[in-house]
Scaffold this motif. Sequence first.
Motif, PDB file in Angstrom:
ATOM      1  N   ILE A 162       0.899  -0.836  -0.151  1.00  0.00           N
ATOM      2  CA  ILE A 162       0.143  -0.002   0.199  1.00  0.00           C
ATOM      3  C   ILE A 162       0.724   1.213  -0.292  1.00  0.00           C
ATOM      4  N   ALA A 163       0.242   2.039  -0.036  1.00  0.00           N
ATOM      5  CA  ALA A 163       1.300   3.711   0.098  1.00  0.00           C
ATOM      6  C   ALA A 163       1.632   4.037   1.210  1.00  0.00           C
ATOM      7  N   PRO A 164       2.227   4.572   1.756  1.00  0.00           N
ATOM      8  CA  PRO A 164       3.387   4.654   3.034  1.00  0.00           C
ATOM      9  C   PRO A 164       1.593   5.685   4.104  1.00  0.00           C
ATOM     10  N   ALA A 165       1.972   5.317   4.863  1.00  0.00           N
ATOM     11  CA  ALA A 165       1.105   5.484   6.238  1.00  0.00           C
ATOM     12  C   ALA A 165       1.354   6.813   7.032  1.00  0.00           C
ATOM     13  N   HIS A 166       0.370   7.588   6.839  1.00  0.00           N
ATOM     14  CA  HIS A 166       0.909   8.253   7.343  1.00  0.00           C
ATOM     15  C   HIS A 166       0.433   8.559   9.037  1.00  0.00           C
ATOM     16  N   SER A 167      -0.950   7.420   9.368  1.00  0.00           N
ATOM     17  CA  SER A 167      -1.120   8.277  10.650  1.00  0.00           C
ATOM     18  C   SER A 167      -1.069   6.672  11.880  1.00  0.00           C
ATOM     19  N   SER A 168      -0.043   6.183  11.706  1.00  0.00           N
ATOM     20  CA  SER A 168       0.390   5.073  12.560  1.00  0.00           C
ATOM     21  C   SER A 168       1.104   5.879  13.345  1.00  0.00           C
ATOM     22  N   HIS A 169       1.596   5.137  14.215  1.00  0.00           N
ATOM     23  CA  HIS A 169       1.891   5.234  15.714  1.00  0.00           C
ATOM     24  C   HIS A 169       3.342   5.160  15.265  1.00  0.00           C
ATOM     25  N   LEU A 170       3.959   4.985  14.013  1.00  0.00           N
ATOM     26  CA  LEU A 170       5.421   4.798  13.673  1.00  0.00           C
ATOM     27  C   LEU A 170       5.862   6.130  14.148  1.00  0.00           C
ATOM     28  N   GLN A 171       6.939   6.825  15.189  1.00  0.00           N
ATOM     29  CA  GLN A 171       7.960   7.001  15.830  1.00  0.00           C
ATOM     30  C   GLN A 171       9.365   7.536  15.002  1.00  0.00           C
ATOM     31  N   GLY A 172      10.156   8.820  14.612  1.00  0.00           N
ATOM     32  CA  GLY A 172      11.355   8.971  14.771  1.00  0.00           C
ATOM     33  C   GLY A 172      11.669   8.828  13.257  1.00  0.00           C
ATOM     34  N   LEU A 173      10.659   8.406  12.244  1.00  0.00           N
ATOM     35  CA  LEU A 173      11.271   7.576  11.103  1.00  0.00           C
ATOM     36  C   LEU A 173      10.450   8.402  10.102  1.00  0.00           C
ATOM     37  N   ASP A 174      10.936   8.730   8.737  1.00  0.00           N
ATOM     38  CA  ASP A 174       9.973   8.667   7.687  1.00  0.00           C
ATOM     39  C   ASP A 174       9.037   7.945   6.760  1.00  0.00           C
ATOM     40  N   ALA A 175       7.818   8.080   6.879  1.00  0.00           N
ATOM     41  CA  ALA A 175       7.269   7.434   6.500  1.00  0.00           C
ATOM     42  C   ALA A 175       7.196   6.897   4.722  1.00  0.00           C
ATOM     43  N   ASP A 176       7.142   7.891   4.187  1.00  0.00           N
ATOM     44  CA  ASP A 176       8.042   7.883   3.323  1.00  0.00           C
ATOM     45  C   ASP A 176       9.088   6.912   2.338  1.00  0.00           C
ATOM     46  N   THR A 177      10.189   6.883   3.169  1.00  0.00           N
ATOM     47  CA  THR A 177      11.242   5.422   2.923  1.00  0.00           C
ATOM     48  C   THR A 177      10.573   4.722   3.558  1.00  0.00           C
ATOM     49  N   LEU A 178      10.126   3.964   4.076  1.00  0.00           N
ATOM     50  CA  LEU A 178       9.607   2.611   3.529  1.00  0.00           C
ATOM     51  C   LEU A 178       8.729   2.115   3.397  1.00  0.00           C
ATOM     52  N   ARG A 179       9.075   1.250   2.901  1.00  0.00           N
ATOM     53  CA  ARG A 179       7.409   0.418   2.066  1.00  0.00           C
ATOM     54  C   ARG A 179       6.855  -0.318   3.167  1.00  0.00           C
ATOM     55  N   TRP A 180       5.524   0.126   2.955  1.00  0.00           N
ATOM     56  CA  TRP A 180       4.035  -0.215   3.749  1.00  0.00           C
ATOM     57  C   TRP A 180       3.111  -1.390   3.177  1.00  0.00           C
ATOM     58  N   PHE A 181       3.485  -2.002   4.454  1.00  0.00           N
ATOM     59  CA  PHE A 181       2.230  -3.309   3.638  1.00  0.00           C
ATOM     60  C   PHE A 181       0.681  -3.093   4.933  1.00  0.00           C
ATOM     61  N   ARG A 182      -0.448  -3.757   4.374  1.00  0.00           N
ATOM     62  CA  ARG A 182      -1.444  -4.086   5.011  1.00  0.00           C
ATOM     63  C   ARG A 182      -1.934  -5.395   5.017  1.00  0.00           C
ATOM     64  N   VAL A 183      -1.943  -6.118   6.039  1.00  0.00           N
ATOM     65  CA  VAL A 183      -2.014  -7.874   6.433  1.00  0.00           C
ATOM     66  C   VAL A 183      -3.648  -7.903   6.471  1.00  0.00           C
ATOM     67  N   SER A 184      -4.147  -8.793   6.069  1.00  0.00           N
ATOM     68  CA  SER A 184      -6.121  -8.368   5.931  1.00  0.00           C
ATOM     69  C   SER A 184      -6.293  -9.778   6.570  1.00  0.00           C
ATOM     70  N   ASN A 185      -7.380  -9.729   7.875  1.00  0.00           N
ATOM     71  CA  ASN A 185      -7.777 -11.240   8.351  1.00  0.00           C
ATOM     72  C   ASN A 185      -9.020 -11.374   7.211  1.00  0.00           C
ATOM     73  N   LEU A 186      -9.274 -12.138   6.363  1.00  0.00           N
ATOM     74  CA  LEU A 186     -10.021 -12.581   5.728  1.00  0.00           C
ATOM     75  C   LEU A 186     -11.108 -13.194   6.586  1.00  0.00           C
ATOM     76  N   ARG A 187     -11.294 -13.369   7.547  1.00  0.00           N
ATOM     77  CA  ARG A 187     -12.109 -14.072   7.777  1.00  0.00           C
ATOM     78  C   ARG A 187     -13.032 -13.212   9.259  1.00  0.00           C
ATOM     79  N   THR A 188     -12.253 -12.226   9.737  1.00  0.00           N
ATOM     80  CA  THR A 188     -12.476 -11.162  10.892  1.00  0.00           C
ATOM     81  C   THR A 188     -12.663 -10.158  10.398  1.00  0.00           C
ATOM     82  N   GLY A 189     -11.980  -9.743   9.011  1.00  0.00           N
ATOM     83  CA  GLY A 189     -12.324  -8.142   8.655  1.00  0.00           C
ATOM     84  C   GLY A 189     -11.242  -7.364   8.727  1.00  0.00           C
ATOM     85  N   ARG A 190     -10.927  -7.878  10.076  1.00  0.00           N
ATOM     86  CA  ARG A 190      -9.338  -6.715  10.506  1.00  0.00           C
ATOM     87  C   ARG A 190      -8.512  -6.877   9.695  1.00  0.00           C
ATOM     88  N   HIS A 191      -6.963  -5.720  10.102  1.00  0.00           N
ATOM     89  CA  HIS A 191      -6.212  -4.937   9.030  1.00  0.00           C
ATOM     90  C   HIS A 191      -4.601  -5.189  10.007  1.00  0.00           C
TER      91      HIS A 191
END
Length: 247
Positions: A162-191
Amino acid sequence: MQCSAVRAFSLGIRCGARCVALLGLCTLLAACAPAMQSVDDVIHLGSMGMQQPLSPRYRYLRVTANGRALPMVLGFVDPASGPNASQPGAGPTYVWYSAAHEVLRLRDGMVAGTAGLPVNWLDVHYSAWPAWGSQPQTIVRTRDVEPGYRFGLRDTLRITPIAPAHSSHLQGLDADTLRWFRVSNLRTGRHMLYAVRGKRHPRVVYGEQCLAASLCLSWQDWPPQRRLPPHTPLQPTQEPASAHPGA
């Protein structure tokens, strides 16, 4: 320090809630007094945003639980073992613990077990490890959960870049310098949310997921400027490894 009590407690997590019930945290804390003292010295940083300097003799994890930040210290590195040991790319399990008796096991950036929390995942097994590549991937996770002694819960997970996440709890690192992934639980619908550094040898530097609707965690290496290669076997009493970028 190879803390035998932490190792025994960690092994108890892998054999399920019935084993965990037999392992006492008092033994854990008594056998790990030197490292535990370090945690006692810094646990107050949780209420201060962990802005104070930490001892360079230890490796730390910044964990948030329902928005509350606290430091955890690396107790030991458990070599590749257990149900996932034979899988290609399987690395060791990093066992982290806090002064409040919480234990968090991470393997290749994924939750491999917890203890001491209101809700705990035990004996977590993955059908494969994420490739953290440009194409979506599907894996299966099985886990035991307490309280309630629910065994063999099976989740199908869909891993998507996914695109860089800017609403996480990440601290001290630029989100744009990292590769981001969403892991979806197909059973519960949680991410779940993961940030990875490096392409040839990707390494998870941030993770975020809920163990239950009432308990959500995030974690990242602390301090964030340190760059460690995949599966660095740094023990608590060693000096930190030299920082270098992931390839």
